[in-house]
Design a protein around this motif. Structure first.
Motif, PDB file in Angstrom:
ATOM      1  N   TYR A  73       7.152  -8.269  -6.289  1.00  0.00           N
ATOM      2  CA  TYR A  73       8.007  -7.092  -6.410  1.00  0.00           C
ATOM      3  C   TYR A  73       7.718  -6.341  -7.707  1.00  0.00           C
ATOM      4  CZ  TYR A  73      12.270  -4.482  -7.502  1.00  0.00           C
ATOM      5  OH  TYR A  73      13.162  -3.508  -7.876  1.00  0.00           O
ATOM      6  N   ARG A  74       7.620  -7.077  -8.812  1.00  0.00           N
ATOM      7  CA  ARG A  74       7.328  -6.441 -10.099  1.00  0.00           C
ATOM      8  C   ARG A  74       5.949  -5.797 -10.096  1.00  0.00           C
ATOM      9  NH1 ARG A  74       7.953 -11.139 -14.165  1.00  0.00           N
ATOM     10  NH2 ARG A  74       7.083  -9.562 -15.571  1.00  0.00           N
ATOM     11  N   ALA A  75       4.960  -6.469  -9.484  1.00  0.00           N
ATOM     12  CA  ALA A  75       3.605  -5.939  -9.475  1.00  0.00           C
ATOM     13  C   ALA A  75       3.521  -4.654  -8.648  1.00  0.00           C
ATOM     14  CB  ALA A  75       2.640  -6.990  -8.923  1.00  0.00           C
ATOM     15  N   VAL A  76       4.126  -4.659  -7.467  1.00  0.00           N
ATOM     16  CA  VAL A  76       4.066  -3.465  -6.610  1.00  0.00           C
ATOM     17  C   VAL A  76       4.875  -2.331  -7.226  1.00  0.00           C
ATOM     18  CG1 VAL A  76       4.592  -2.537  -4.324  1.00  0.00           C
ATOM     19  CG2 VAL A  76       3.673  -4.851  -4.543  1.00  0.00           C
ATOM     20  N   ARG A  77       5.986  -2.644  -7.855  1.00  0.00           N
ATOM     21  CA  ARG A  77       6.771  -1.601  -8.518  1.00  0.00           C
ATOM     22  C   ARG A  77       5.959  -0.944  -9.633  1.00  0.00           C
ATOM     23  NH1 ARG A  77      12.274  -3.371 -11.362  1.00  0.00           N
ATOM     24  NH2 ARG A  77      10.719  -4.342 -12.738  1.00  0.00           N
ATOM     25  N   ALA A  78       5.101  -1.730 -10.284  1.00  0.00           N
ATOM     26  CA  ALA A  78       4.278  -1.185 -11.364  1.00  0.00           C
ATOM     27  C   ALA A  78       3.098  -0.367 -10.841  1.00  0.00           C
ATOM     28  CB  ALA A  78       3.760  -2.315 -12.254  1.00  0.00           C
ATOM     29  N   THR A  79       2.528  -0.768  -9.693  1.00  0.00           N
ATOM     30  CA  THR A  79       1.310  -0.105  -9.212  1.00  0.00           C
ATOM     31  C   THR A  79       1.571   0.955  -8.152  1.00  0.00           C
ATOM     32  OG1 THR A  79       0.938  -1.717  -7.433  1.00  0.00           O
ATOM     33  CG2 THR A  79       0.019  -2.237  -9.607  1.00  0.00           C
ATOM     34  N   GLY A  80       2.634   0.797  -7.373  1.00  0.00           N
ATOM     35  CA  GLY A  80       2.791   1.640  -6.201  1.00  0.00           C
ATOM     36  C   GLY A  80       1.879   1.177  -5.078  1.00  0.00           C
ATOM     37  N   TRP A  81       1.738   2.007  -4.029  1.00  0.00           N
ATOM     38  CA  TRP A  81       0.956   1.658  -2.846  1.00  0.00           C
ATOM     39  C   TRP A  81      -0.308   2.520  -2.772  1.00  0.00           C
ATOM     40  CZ3 TRP A  81       2.771  -2.531  -0.428  1.00  0.00           C
ATOM     41  CH2 TRP A  81       4.143  -2.806  -0.464  1.00  0.00           C
ATOM     42  N   ARG A  82      -1.356   1.963  -2.139  1.00  0.00           N
ATOM     43  CA  ARG A  82      -2.573   2.710  -1.865  1.00  0.00           C
ATOM     44  C   ARG A  82      -2.890   2.580  -0.375  1.00  0.00           C
ATOM     45  NH1 ARG A  82      -1.132   3.080  -6.379  1.00  0.00           N
ATOM     46  NH2 ARG A  82      -2.391   3.036  -8.301  1.00  0.00           N
ATOM     47  N   LEU A  83      -3.126   3.707   0.254  1.00  0.00           N
ATOM     48  CA  LEU A  83      -3.484   3.708   1.666  1.00  0.00           C
ATOM     49  C   LEU A  83      -4.872   3.101   1.845  1.00  0.00           C
ATOM     50  CD1 LEU A  83      -2.548   4.614   4.490  1.00  0.00           C
ATOM     51  CD2 LEU A  83      -3.682   6.804   4.056  1.00  0.00           C
ATOM     52  N   ASN A 139      -9.935  -2.240  11.252  1.00  0.00           N
ATOM     53  CA  ASN A 139      -9.588  -0.954  10.641  1.00  0.00           C
ATOM     54  C   ASN A 139      -8.148  -0.520  10.921  1.00  0.00           C
ATOM     55  OD1 ASN A 139     -12.263  -0.728   9.654  1.00  0.00           O
ATOM     56  ND2 ASN A 139     -12.929   0.075  11.642  1.00  0.00           N
ATOM     57  N   ARG A 140      -7.228  -1.417  10.686  1.00  0.00           N
ATOM     58  CA  ARG A 140      -5.818  -1.067  10.844  1.00  0.00           C
ATOM     59  C   ARG A 140      -5.335  -0.308   9.615  1.00  0.00           C
ATOM     60  NH1 ARG A 140      -2.737  -6.515  12.201  1.00  0.00           N
ATOM     61  NH2 ARG A 140      -1.008  -5.059  12.510  1.00  0.00           N
ATOM     62  N   ARG A 141      -4.462   0.624   9.840  1.00  0.00           N
ATOM     63  CA  ARG A 141      -3.884   1.414   8.756  1.00  0.00           C
ATOM     64  C   ARG A 141      -2.835   0.568   8.035  1.00  0.00           C
ATOM     65  NH1 ARG A 141      -3.633   7.009   8.162  1.00  0.00           N
ATOM     66  NH2 ARG A 141      -1.819   7.862   7.039  1.00  0.00           N
ATOM     67  N   ALA A 142      -2.905   0.522   6.706  1.00  0.00           N
ATOM     68  CA  ALA A 142      -1.946  -0.261   5.922  1.00  0.00           C
ATOM     69  C   ALA A 142      -1.938   0.266   4.495  1.00  0.00           C
ATOM     70  CB  ALA A 142      -2.303  -1.746   5.952  1.00  0.00           C
ATOM     71  N   TRP A 143      -0.993  -0.239   3.715  1.00  0.00           N
ATOM     72  CA  TRP A 143      -0.880   0.118   2.307  1.00  0.00           C
ATOM     73  C   TRP A 143      -0.992  -1.155   1.483  1.00  0.00           C
ATOM     74  CZ3 TRP A 143       1.655   2.323   6.262  1.00  0.00           C
ATOM     75  CH2 TRP A 143       1.616   3.734   6.357  1.00  0.00           C
ATOM     76  N   ILE A 144      -1.675  -1.048   0.344  1.00  0.00           N
ATOM     77  CA  ILE A 144      -1.884  -2.200  -0.527  1.00  0.00           C
ATOM     78  C   ILE A 144      -1.195  -1.924  -1.860  1.00  0.00           C
ATOM     79  CG2 ILE A 144      -3.587  -3.772  -1.503  1.00  0.00           C
ATOM     80  CD1 ILE A 144      -3.776  -3.440   1.534  1.00  0.00           C
ATOM     81  N   GLY A 145      -0.506  -2.932  -2.392  1.00  0.00           N
ATOM     82  CA  GLY A 145       0.140  -2.807  -3.690  1.00  0.00           C
ATOM     83  C   GLY A 145       0.023  -4.096  -4.473  1.00  0.00           C
ATOM     84  N   GLY A 146       0.227  -4.013  -5.794  1.00  0.00           N
ATOM     85  CA  GLY A 146       0.207  -5.198  -6.632  1.00  0.00           C
ATOM     86  C   GLY A 146      -1.133  -5.428  -7.295  1.00  0.00           C
ATOM     87  N   THR A 147      -1.255  -6.572  -7.951  1.00  0.00           N
ATOM     88  CA  THR A 147      -2.463  -6.912  -8.688  1.00  0.00           C
ATOM     89  C   THR A 147      -2.760  -8.391  -8.578  1.00  0.00           C
ATOM     90  OG1 THR A 147      -1.162  -7.248 -10.707  1.00  0.00           O
ATOM     91  CG2 THR A 147      -2.161  -5.074 -10.411  1.00  0.00           C
ATOM     92  N   ASP A 148      -4.042  -8.743  -8.619  1.00  0.00           N
ATOM     93  CA  ASP A 148      -4.496 -10.121  -8.789  1.00  0.00           C
ATOM     94  C   ASP A 148      -3.886 -11.054  -7.744  1.00  0.00           C
ATOM     95  OD1 ASP A 148      -5.878 -12.190  -9.973  1.00  0.00           O
ATOM     96  OD2 ASP A 148      -4.347 -12.587 -11.466  1.00  0.00           O
ATOM     97  N   ARG A 149      -3.096 -12.026  -8.180  1.00  0.00           N
ATOM     98  CA  ARG A 149      -2.491 -13.004  -7.272  1.00  0.00           C
ATOM     99  C   ARG A 149      -1.183 -12.510  -6.662  1.00  0.00           C
ATOM    100  NH1 ARG A 149      -5.696 -17.352  -6.128  1.00  0.00           N
ATOM    101  NH2 ARG A 149      -3.800 -18.563  -5.770  1.00  0.00           N
TER     102      ARG A 149
END
Length: 361
Positions: free
Chosen positions: A255-265, A314-324
């Protein structure tokens, strides 16, 4: 990711997990000691021996202090690790204005990660209550056996049989007189290791109110059905508590990692398809970002992680966070429309040529 940074994050995470394990162990000790002491204080007829209460209180305070110390040190290493992985470009491309917000409210989806952490934390409390009940049960059994030893009627009985079992409890079969009603017979669980022989005279202690409830000075003769219930409860409670605590900590990190980075398509492909190949516990998730870079993630163990992990290129999704501490957000699960978050961790840093013009389907 640089080699030094990789070593630094790994070291901090290992120390963090070590202190988390220490917090769990000392937490068990504190909860068990507290539950046993509370029961002893409220159990009728239980009398503390000299210095016993002070010893129990000392153990509780020491365990609680060590638990809090482990929590504090673990959080320090967590902050240090988070500072090292703050450079998001190792795992995510730079944000753009084309992130699919019209399809999914990405700010809301970040906020929806927090209840997953709170749900796991709630299970921690549930399993703590289960373990407290188990400890109270063991203390109750011990106190009951001790009370019978002190207040029961002592008579001389005779060992009629000695039985050893490979898959069941060893028992001695005894006969003992009860007042004017003649002899009674009972199986007594034999777990002290003391040798017995047929015809041997032994002291049998029975409850005046319930003469079938018996023990000897060496054999407590606890109810084995209730004992197994307690053992199963202990295994379930410890396993559930550890898994719930780990899940709560991991979802907090995500939660903290995604809140810091946001999402990327991105465009994602789950590998391998179901059934998962032998030797592979969880599938990989191949991620292709819009700028042409790629990264490979692996799904993390979670009760909230397997629903949408089917093979579909090739499914559409969003990626967030960092590392582990990464999350893959699918537009929906298999049977429901709301977006579905899957926990994952990076197997490598982001690679590939930028600005290749790759677009998710």
């Amino acid at each position: 990711m640089t080699l030094g940074m990789d070593r630094g994050t790994t070291t901090h995470r290992r120390w963090q997990n070590t202190f988390l394990a220490g917090a769990i162990v000392f937490g068990f000790a504190a909860v068990g000691d507290a539950a046993g002491t509370v029961y002893a204080l409220t159990a009728p007829g239980y009398v503390f021996e000299d210095g016993e209460f002070a010893g129990e209180l000392t153990v509780f305070v020491l365990a609680a202090v060590l638990m809090l110390g482990c929590v504090a040190l673990g959080r320090w290493h967590d902050r240090r690790r988070a500072a090292l992985v703050a450079e998001h470009e190792h795992w995510l491309p730079a944000p753009t204005g084309h992130d699919g917000r019209g399809e999914v409210d990405l700010d809301v989806e970040i906020a929806r990660l927090r209840p997953l952490m709170l749900r796991s934390a709630g299970f921690v409390l549930v399993w703590l209550a289960v373990l407290a009940g188990v400890v109270a049960g063991f203390v109750a059994m011990s106190a009951s056996a001790e009370h019978l030893l002190k207040t029961g009627t002592r008579v001389t009985g005779e060992v009629l049989g000695v039985y050893r079992h490979s898959r069941a409890d060893d028992i001695i079969y005894v006969a003992y007189p009860v007042g004017t009603s003649g002899y009674r017979y009972a199986d007594i669980v034999w777990d002290s290791g003391r040798p017995y022989t047929e015809g041997q005279q032994i002291t049998v202690i029975y409850d005046r109110a319930d003469p079938d409830r018996v023990r000897t000075p060496d054999e407590t003769n606890d109810d084995q059905t209730w004992m197994w219930v307690q053992v199963i409860g202990t295994i379930a409670g410890v396993s559930g508590l550890v898994l719930s605590l780990i899940a709560a900590v991991n979802w907090r990190r995500r939660y903290r990692a995604v809140r810091a980075t946001g999402w990327r398509l991105a465009s994602v492909t789950v590998v391998p398809d179901y059934p998962i190949r032998r030797g592979r516990h969880l599938p990989d998730i191949e991620v292709a970002y819009r700028d042409g870079t790629r990264i490979t993630l692996r799904a993390a163990t979670s009760s909230h992680g397997s629903v949408p992990l089917k093979h579909e290129p090739n499914r559409r999704a969003w990626i967030g966070g960092t590392d582990r501490d990464m999350v893959v957000l699918f537009p929906h699960g298999r049977r429901r429309r709301p977006p579905y978050a899957v926990p994952a961790y990076a197997l490598n840093s982001r690679t590939g040529a930028k600005n290749a013009g790759l677009r998710p389907s």
